[in-house]
Scaffold this active site. Structure first.
Site, PDB file in Angstrom:
ATOM      1  N   LYS A  76       0.846  -1.198   0.000  1.00 55.85           N
ATOM      2  CA  LYS A  76       0.000   0.000   0.000  1.00 55.85           C
ATOM      3  C   LYS A  76       0.882   1.249   0.000  1.00 55.85           C
ATOM      4  O   LYS A  76       1.921   1.287   0.663  1.00 55.85           O
ATOM      5  CB  LYS A  76      -0.914  -0.025   1.234  1.00 55.85           C
ATOM      6  N   SER A 154      -9.871   2.373   2.882  1.00 59.44           N
ATOM      7  CA  SER A 154      -8.935   3.063   2.024  1.00 59.44           C
ATOM      8  C   SER A 154      -7.986   2.120   1.270  1.00 59.44           C
ATOM      9  O   SER A 154      -7.339   2.528   0.314  1.00 59.44           O
ATOM     10  CB  SER A 154      -8.086   4.019   2.876  1.00 59.44           C
ATOM     11  N   SER A 178     -10.465   0.064   7.134  1.00 58.32           N
ATOM     12  CA  SER A 178      -9.854   0.182   5.808  1.00 58.32           C
ATOM     13  C   SER A 178      -9.157  -1.063   5.287  1.00 58.32           C
ATOM     14  O   SER A 178      -8.693  -1.078   4.159  1.00 58.32           O
ATOM     15  CB  SER A 178      -8.867   1.354   5.790  1.00 58.32           C
TER      16      SER A 178
END
Length: 491
Positions: A76, A154, A178
């Site tokens: 990420k 997210s 998330s």
């Protein structure tokens, strides 16, 4: 089956048997990433680094290699990676390439993992649909009509990449859901560990008392393997717990006989879709069939969780994001004649931050201001303590894990909620934020499809530091559900 479609566990075994090399595995993923461009999951590909790491993994194989030796992962964009763009999907960090490595990625590389590149996400992890990214929307690989669907947020890029087999697994972060919400939206497994189990050092901060990194994988076993490599004490993180990391994979015995599973009555939300209710009931039956005792419990302060979260998280964000001012690194606005330092701050932040980040910084600054600190922030902190006490009392009464829905719906269309009332978007976190507020471990497991053919997940919440027990409960649920569906390849 193509090599990129393997689980970590299967790839590990194939590598050990010599049926596959790390270079072959990495090349299969890089080819899939090239074909997966329409998903916009990978935003900074690092094929040269990946192939160098894969060759090193192959050379190491006979010399007692690490648990993830040769396993290709996506990272990420929130994790700082030395010499590789790490901009938290924000224009304000455009061009930022750290001179250091986050603790999590360092541990993964020590275990032999291969980094395929950086993954899309909501800007500074603020969002539930991956629509606030400076890179544009990540797209869910599941498609049932003409719409492009959200992969959740997210960690939307991580979820899309794993679900579409662009990588074997990915890292995510979870501040209010998330990891778990995008995992549910894309039919994969996502675990948020206990706060302090995984180091936050080198991860761009959103809300420091809530943020926690964790794995996003194709199976519960893979989650156990990856979490074992990510977890551990880190003296560089003052909130990192000095607690031994058990063998999470060895804990997957599949035996939960006599275990007590709590069903919180407060999670039966008004207007909950019948499909979610039915899925939850099915989850209860599957765990009962495996020998668990199902008990009703009460978590009475649940209804205050969302408002408390959306006071605390923006407050911490406004403090953390104050460092992005155009002075030391990242974007700096062009200044006109006569502009001073304050003009530079204002223009830089107005240009660099997206609308959702600006909204949350404004909310956070407001609730921390002198006239409103007690009315909002202090009150939210007290509510947080009550939410944690609810869970403590449930576990003290003998509950081993708690079963809830993971999300209030399946994946929705990109653009369908982004311009609506932001509170409607925040409601996506209704089942997940309590876990962050209480610092507990939580996992989302894919259990079925809705009437449209989109994946739905259930969430299990565990005792503090009992990721081993939580993963075992999730393993039983996964096995009973038998979820093997994959998105039809359209990209």
């Amino acid at each position: 089956m193509n090599a990129n479609e393997l689980t970590i566990a299967d790839a590990r075994d194939a590598l050990a048997r010599g049926e596959l090399s790390a270079v072959d595995l990495t090349m299969a993923c890089l080819t899939a990433i090239d074909a997966g461009t329409p998903l916009n999951a990978f935003v900074h590909a690092t094929p040269e680094i990946a192939l160098d790491q894969a060759r090193a993994a192959d050379a190491r194989r006979c010399a007692g290699a690490g648990a993830l030796n040769g396993i290709p992962l996506g990272i990420k964009d929130l994790f700082c990676t030395r010499g590789v763009a790490s901009q938290a999907a924000s224009n304000i960090l455009r061009g930022f390439k750290p001179e250091y490595e986050s603790t999590v990625t360092s541990k993964l590389f020590e275990a032999g993992a291969v980094m395929l590149g950086k993954l899309n996400m909501d800007e500074f992890a603020m969002g539930s649909s991956n629509e606030t990214s400076c890179y544009g929307d990540a797209v869910n690989p599941w498609k049932v009509d003409d719409r492009r669907l959200t992969p959740g947020g997210s960690s939307g890029g991580s979820a899309a990449a794993v679900a579409a087999d662009l990588c074997l697994a990915a890292t995510g972060t979870d501040t209010g859901g998330s990891i778990r919400q995008p995992a549910a939206f894309t039919g994969i497994v996502g675990i948020k560990p206990t706060y302090g189990r995984v180091s936050r050092w080198g991860i761009v901060a959103f809300a420091s008392s809530l943020d926690q990194a964790g794995p996003m994988t194709k199976s519960v076993r893979d989650a156990a393997i990856l979490l074992g490599a990510m977890a551990g004490h880190d003296p560089k993180d003052s909130t990192s717990a000095d607690i031994p990391v058990p063998d999470f994979e060895a804990a997957l015995t599949g035996d939960i006989r006599g275990r007590k599973i709590g069903i919180p009555r407060e999670y039966r939300m008004e207007g909950m879709p019948a499909e979610i209710e039915a899925l939850w009931a099915r989850g209860r039956e599957m765990l009962a069939d495996a020998g668990a005792e199902i008990v009703d419990i009460s978590l009475p302060h649940t209804k205050y969780a969302l408002p408390a979260y959306y006071v605390i998280a923006p407050a911490e964000a406004s403090s953390n994001l104050a460092r992005y001012d155009g002075v030391r690194y990242g974007h700096r606005a062009r200044l006109g004649q006569g502009d001073g330092i304050v003009d530079m701050y204002e223009k830089t932040r107005a240009e660099g931050f997206g609308k959702e980040v600006q909204r949350r910084v404004m909310i956070g600054t407001y609730v921390l201001s002198a006239g409103f600190y007690d009315a909002y922030y202090n009150r939210a902190r007290k509510v947080r303590a009550l939410i944690k006490r609810d869970f403590d009392e449930a576990f003290a009464a003998g509950v081993d894990a708690i079963l809830t829905p993971a999300t209030p719906s399946s994946a929705f269309g990109l653009g369908e909620m982004a311009d609506a009332d932001p509170v409607a978007m925040y409601l996506n976190d209704v089942f997940t934020v309590t876990v962050n507020l209480a610092g507990l471990p939580g996992i989302s497991v894919p259990v079925g499809l809705d009437a449209k053919g989109l994946p739905l997940g259930l969430q299990l919440i565990g005792r503090p530091w009992d990721e081993a027990g939580l993963l075992n409960h999730a393993h039983v649920l996964e096995r009973a559900a038998g979820f093997v569906e994959k998105p039809r390849k359209w990209w």
